[in-house]
Design an enzyme around this catalytic site. Sequence first.
Site, PDB file in Angstrom:
ATOM      1  N   ASP A  13       0.726  -4.988   1.930  1.00 20.67           N
ATOM      2  CA  ASP A  13       1.579  -4.731   3.101  1.00 20.67           C
ATOM      3  C   ASP A  13       1.644  -5.912   4.070  1.00 20.67           C
ATOM      4  OD1 ASP A  13       1.957  -2.164   2.078  1.00 20.67           O
ATOM      5  OD2 ASP A  13       0.208  -1.396   3.140  1.00 20.67           O
ATOM      6  N   GLU A  14       1.578  -7.108   3.549  1.00 18.52           N
ATOM      7  CA  GLU A  14       1.598  -8.305   4.398  1.00 18.52           C
ATOM      8  C   GLU A  14       3.010  -8.710   4.788  1.00 18.52           C
ATOM      9  OE1 GLU A  14       0.303  -8.170   1.327  1.00 18.52           O
ATOM     10  OE2 GLU A  14      -1.836  -8.579   1.397  1.00 18.52           O
ATOM     11  N   GLY A  15       3.998  -7.970   4.268  1.00 16.26           N
ATOM     12  CA  GLY A  15       5.391  -8.335   4.530  1.00 16.26           C
ATOM     13  C   GLY A  15       5.968  -9.121   3.361  1.00 16.26           C
ATOM     14  N   LYS A  16       5.446  -8.848   2.163  1.00 14.86           N
ATOM     15  CA  LYS A  16       5.929  -9.564   0.979  1.00 14.86           C
ATOM     16  C   LYS A  16       7.416  -9.316   0.757  1.00 14.86           C
ATOM     17  CE  LYS A  16       2.856  -7.450  -1.527  1.00 14.86           C
ATOM     18  NZ  LYS A  16       2.035  -6.793  -0.484  1.00 14.86           N
ATOM     19  N   LYS A  18       9.814  -8.587   2.797  1.00 15.43           N
ATOM     20  CA  LYS A  18      10.661  -9.343   3.730  1.00 15.43           C
ATOM     21  C   LYS A  18      10.729 -10.821   3.326  1.00 15.43           C
ATOM     22  CE  LYS A  18      10.651 -11.460   8.130  1.00 15.43           C
ATOM     23  NZ  LYS A  18       9.832 -11.926   9.244  1.00 15.43           N
ATOM     24  N   GLY A  40       5.154  -0.609  -1.772  1.00 15.45           N
ATOM     25  CA  GLY A  40       6.276  -0.260  -0.905  1.00 15.45           C
ATOM     26  C   GLY A  40       6.668  -1.518  -0.166  1.00 15.45           C
ATOM     27  N   HIS A  41       7.807  -2.080  -0.533  1.00 15.99           N
ATOM     28  CA  HIS A  41       8.235  -3.353   0.053  1.00 15.99           C
ATOM     29  C   HIS A  41       9.461  -3.121   0.926  1.00 15.99           C
ATOM     30  CE1 HIS A  41       6.112  -5.677  -3.456  1.00 15.99           C
ATOM     31  NE2 HIS A  41       5.307  -4.949  -2.726  1.00 15.99           N
ATOM     32  N   THR A  42       9.345  -3.497   2.178  1.00 18.18           N
ATOM     33  CA  THR A  42      10.429  -3.245   3.121  1.00 18.18           C
ATOM     34  C   THR A  42      11.276  -4.497   3.324  1.00 18.18           C
ATOM     35  OG1 THR A  42       8.794  -1.894   4.263  1.00 18.18           O
ATOM     36  CG2 THR A  42      10.907  -2.220   5.395  1.00 18.18           C
ATOM     37  N   GLN A 222       0.765  -5.405  -3.956  1.00 18.83           N
ATOM     38  CA  GLN A 222      -0.625  -5.250  -3.484  1.00 18.83           C
ATOM     39  C   GLN A 222      -1.125  -6.594  -2.914  1.00 18.83           C
ATOM     40  OE1 GLN A 222       0.050  -3.795  -6.932  1.00 18.83           O
ATOM     41  NE2 GLN A 222       0.754  -2.140  -5.683  1.00 18.83           N
ATOM     42  N   THR A 237      -6.846  -1.496  -6.740  1.00 19.23           N
ATOM     43  CA  THR A 237      -5.846  -0.893  -7.617  1.00 19.23           C
ATOM     44  C   THR A 237      -6.236  -1.224  -9.060  1.00 19.23           C
ATOM     45  OG1 THR A 237      -3.483  -0.529  -7.929  1.00 19.23           O
ATOM     46  CG2 THR A 237      -4.173  -2.821  -7.549  1.00 19.23           C
ATOM     47  N   THR A 298       4.679   3.595   1.380  1.00 19.59           N
ATOM     48  CA  THR A 298       4.728   4.503   0.237  1.00 19.59           C
ATOM     49  C   THR A 298       4.235   5.897   0.608  1.00 19.59           C
ATOM     50  OG1 THR A 298       4.489   2.689  -1.312  1.00 19.59           O
ATOM     51  CG2 THR A 298       3.845   4.840  -2.128  1.00 19.59           C
ATOM     52  N   THR A 299       3.119   5.978   1.317  1.00 21.99           N
ATOM     53  CA  THR A 299       2.512   7.293   1.571  1.00 21.99           C
ATOM     54  C   THR A 299       2.625   7.742   3.029  1.00 21.99           C
ATOM     55  OG1 THR A 299       0.398   6.197   1.952  1.00 21.99           O
ATOM     56  CG2 THR A 299       0.800   7.009  -0.275  1.00 21.99           C
ATOM     57  N   GLY A 300       3.033   6.849   3.927  1.00 19.83           N
ATOM     58  CA  GLY A 300       3.152   7.194   5.342  1.00 19.83           C
ATOM     59  C   GLY A 300       1.808   7.283   6.057  1.00 19.83           C
TER      60      GLY A 300
HETATM   61  P1  GDP Z   1       4.823  -5.452   1.719  1.00 18.20           P
HETATM   62  O1  GDP Z   1       4.233  -4.311   0.977  1.00 18.20           O
HETATM   63  O2  GDP Z   1       3.930  -6.651   1.702  1.00 18.20           O
HETATM   64  O3  GDP Z   1       6.214  -5.780   1.277  1.00 18.20           O
HETATM   65  O4  GDP Z   1       4.902  -4.987   3.247  1.00 18.20           O
HETATM   66  P2  GDP Z   1       5.456  -3.586   3.796  1.00 18.20           P
HETATM   67  O5  GDP Z   1       6.939  -3.592   3.721  1.00 18.20           O
HETATM   68  O6  GDP Z   1       4.731  -2.451   3.182  1.00 18.20           O
HETATM   69  O7  GDP Z   1       4.939  -3.645   5.304  1.00 18.20           O
HETATM   70  C1  GDP Z   1       5.286  -4.684   6.159  1.00 18.20           C
HETATM   71  C2  GDP Z   1       6.003  -4.114   7.374  1.00 18.20           C
HETATM   72  O8  GDP Z   1       6.094  -5.122   8.353  1.00 18.20           O
HETATM   73  C3  GDP Z   1       7.439  -3.688   7.096  1.00 18.20           C
HETATM   74  O9  GDP Z   1       7.737  -2.606   7.908  1.00 18.20           O
HETATM   75  C4  GDP Z   1       8.251  -4.916   7.490  1.00 18.20           C
HETATM   76  O10 GDP Z   1       9.569  -4.591   7.884  1.00 18.20           O
HETATM   77  C5  GDP Z   1       7.461  -5.406   8.658  1.00 18.20           C
HETATM   78  N1  GDP Z   1       7.499  -6.871   8.899  1.00 18.20           N
HETATM   79  C6  GDP Z   1       7.483  -7.872   7.984  1.00 18.20           C
HETATM   80  N2  GDP Z   1       7.406  -9.074   8.623  1.00 18.20           N
HETATM   81  C7  GDP Z   1       7.383  -8.817   9.940  1.00 18.20           C
HETATM   82  C8  GDP Z   1       7.273  -9.628  11.113  1.00 18.20           C
HETATM   83  O11 GDP Z   1       7.184 -10.848  11.069  1.00 18.20           O
HETATM   84  N3  GDP Z   1       7.244  -8.964  12.311  1.00 18.20           N
HETATM   85  C9  GDP Z   1       7.323  -7.606  12.414  1.00 18.20           C
HETATM   86  N4  GDP Z   1       7.279  -7.054  13.612  1.00 18.20           N
HETATM   87  N5  GDP Z   1       7.430  -6.817  11.331  1.00 18.20           N
HETATM   88  C10 GDP Z   1       7.440  -7.419  10.120  1.00 18.20           C
HETATM   89  P1  IMO Z   2       2.196  -3.278  -1.473  1.00 20.96           P
HETATM   90  O1  IMO Z   2       2.810  -3.946  -2.665  1.00 20.96           O
HETATM   91  C1  IMO Z   2      -1.330  -1.449   0.318  1.00 20.96           C
HETATM   92  C2  IMO Z   2      -4.046   0.731  -2.333  1.00 20.96           C
HETATM   93  C3  IMO Z   2      -4.123   2.227  -2.109  1.00 20.96           C
HETATM   94  C4  IMO Z   2      -5.582   2.466  -2.476  1.00 20.96           C
HETATM   95  C5  IMO Z   2      -5.791   1.511  -3.648  1.00 20.96           C
HETATM   96  C6  IMO Z   2      -5.651   2.154  -5.017  1.00 20.96           C
HETATM   97  O2  IMO Z   2       3.120  -2.430  -0.693  1.00 20.96           O
HETATM   98  O3  IMO Z   2       1.430  -4.244  -0.653  1.00 20.96           O
HETATM   99  P2  IMO Z   2      -3.536   2.993  -6.398  1.00 20.96           P
HETATM  100  O4  IMO Z   2      -2.534   4.056  -6.105  1.00 20.96           O
HETATM  101  O5  IMO Z   2      -2.961   1.656  -6.619  1.00 20.96           O
HETATM  102  O6  IMO Z   2      -4.469   3.368  -7.513  1.00 20.96           O
HETATM  103  O7  IMO Z   2      -4.458   2.929  -5.078  1.00 20.96           O
HETATM  104  O8  IMO Z   2      -4.799   0.504  -3.508  1.00 20.96           O
HETATM  105  N1  IMO Z   2      -2.674   0.200  -2.563  1.00 20.96           N
HETATM  106  C7  IMO Z   2      -1.972  -0.465  -1.640  1.00 20.96           C
HETATM  107  N2  IMO Z   2      -2.251  -0.730  -0.342  1.00 20.96           N
HETATM  108  N3  IMO Z   2      -0.196  -1.919  -0.229  1.00 20.96           N
HETATM  109  C8  IMO Z   2       0.096  -1.683  -1.524  1.00 20.96           C
HETATM  110  O9  IMO Z   2       1.165  -2.228  -2.135  1.00 20.96           O
HETATM  111  C9  IMO Z   2      -0.799  -0.896  -2.279  1.00 20.96           C
HETATM  112  N4  IMO Z   2      -0.818  -0.457  -3.562  1.00 20.96           N
HETATM  113  C10 IMO Z   2      -1.982   0.192  -3.719  1.00 20.96           C
HETATM  114  O10 IMO Z   2      -3.864   2.562  -0.769  1.00 20.96           O
HETATM  115  O11 IMO Z   2      -6.422   2.041  -1.430  1.00 20.96           O
HETATM  116 MG    MG Z   3       3.798  -2.298   1.245  1.00 26.74          MG
END
Ligand code: GDP
Ligand code: IMO
Ligand code: MG
Length: 422
Positions: A13-16, A18, A40-42, A222, A237, A298-300
């Site tokens: 969830d580092e913002g990949k 985006k 879950g990639h936003t 991940q 994972t 993904t899970t909220g």
């Molecule tokens: P991913 O799984 O690495 O693709 O990241 P996620 O989409 O799960 O979570 C990243 C969240 O941060 C999303 O809601 C993005 O829209 C948001 N986001 C990404 N980059 C930035 C940023 O530079 N600033 C802010 N405020 N939000 C960001």
């Molecule tokens: P993105 O690509 C954050 C975490 C789950 C749990 C562990 C194992 O959006 O960054 P799993 O269902 O894979 O067996 O769960 O891994 N996890 C993530 N956490 N971002 C993800 O993907 C994740 N995919 C799995 O929360 O701790």
């Molecule tokens: Mg994510």
Amino acid sequence: MASRVIIGSQWGDEGKGKTIDIYAQKSDVVVRSQGGNNAGHTVEADGEVYKLHLIPSGILNPQTLCIIGPGVVIDPKVILEEIDSLEERGITTKNLKIDPRAHVIMPYHIVLDGLSEEARGKTDIGTTKRGIGPCYMDKSERSGIRICDLINKDLFVEKAKQNLQIKNKIITRIYDAEPISDTFIEEYLGYAERLRHYVADTTYLVYNSIKEGKDVLFEGAQGTLLDLSIGTYPYVTSSYPISGGVCIGAGIGPTMIDECIGIAKAYTTRVGKGPFPTELFDEIGETIRVKGNEYGTTTGRPRRCGWLDVVILKFSVRTSGLTSLVLNKLDTMSGLKTLKICIGYDKNGEIITEFPASLEELALCKPVYEELPGFDEDITKIRNYEDLPQNAKNYVERIEELCDVKISMIGVGPGRDQNILR
Ligand code: GDP
Ligand code: IMO
Ligand code: MG
């Protein structure tokens, strides 16, 4: 023209999504190589928000070839829902290709994910319950069902029935739960018909694209510390999110990769259970969660939040051979009086700077912080590095210095254009 790997360098969830969307605008091919719909990639583009779980984040560019490689595990129902939802929003999926070697998530995988978590009780992993682990288990056990099996009707029916019989024994005799009926088999045959025309040997497509000098982007899912091999095991994972995982998951050789870009947040988050040395349980943690909207895509689930941990980032740089870093969500840090960076761990009086393998050892570690003054300004409209407040620049440059790697891009908002290129 280059082939670039983009990976998460923390716990996901580092913002990949985006960042990939930004690079994808000038890429010919975007490849997902591991994980499944646990990701879950936003992507926020033109005022629209897209949440992608299986389809590569390059899909918003109609000219980009989007590939789901052999290392991905696919829930056919989920991918079809994602295809339909994109098509309804006017996004074409005609350039989507799925490798026949990718494994299929079956309904029993999802049930078993839930049952094994339940059986673990307090020591559960906190999985996404999408059947990811059980599907990769079958892959390793060599009883998995692949996309090429799914689209071969007779073979699929035979394999599905055989597997279901064994899984039902596990479900009923080990977990004392209700068996699964075989009605899903018909349903899956329907999915197969819809997915059939997306199937192609993607290893060949990726290889040729690189050979032809095209821009190829590998979309990590991940993050480093969720890696099955080097992450915070067992709180990981079941696949390999580090850069090396791309070779296995996409079926390419390491010599074909030019750059490895690590994505980091300006702080740290984690969903699910497991150790997290810089986790904040105070008001600051809550402020970051609310301001950064830190709830799982993904899970909220609310994400656990904490200070930036350079021990982790350096571990990522080392284990994925990162050539640069992207620092997202710097805007979320605005308003914090002090910015803390964890530069090492105090383990019973001994200062360590390498991430320990043993969770028992990690539990003894207290973060050692370096403190920098914060900034108050709203930076979401800034596009030139020079225009950032001095304290924000100091923070970025200190991270760069500590990690010994260039920060090539800074995220200042979720929008496609909210970036500072350096
Ligand atoms: P991913 O799984 O690495 O693709 O990241 P996620 O989409 O799960 O979570 C990243 C969240 O941060 C999303 O809601 C993005 O829209 C948001 N986001 C990404 N980059 C930035 C940023 O530079 N600033 C802010 N405020 N939000 C960001
Ligand atoms: P993105 O690509 C954050 C975490 C789950 C749990 C562990 C194992 O959006 O960054 P799993 O269902 O894979 O067996 O769960 O891994 N996890 C993530 N956490 N971002 C993800 O993907 C994740 N995919 C799995 O929360 O701790
Ligand atoms: Mg994510």
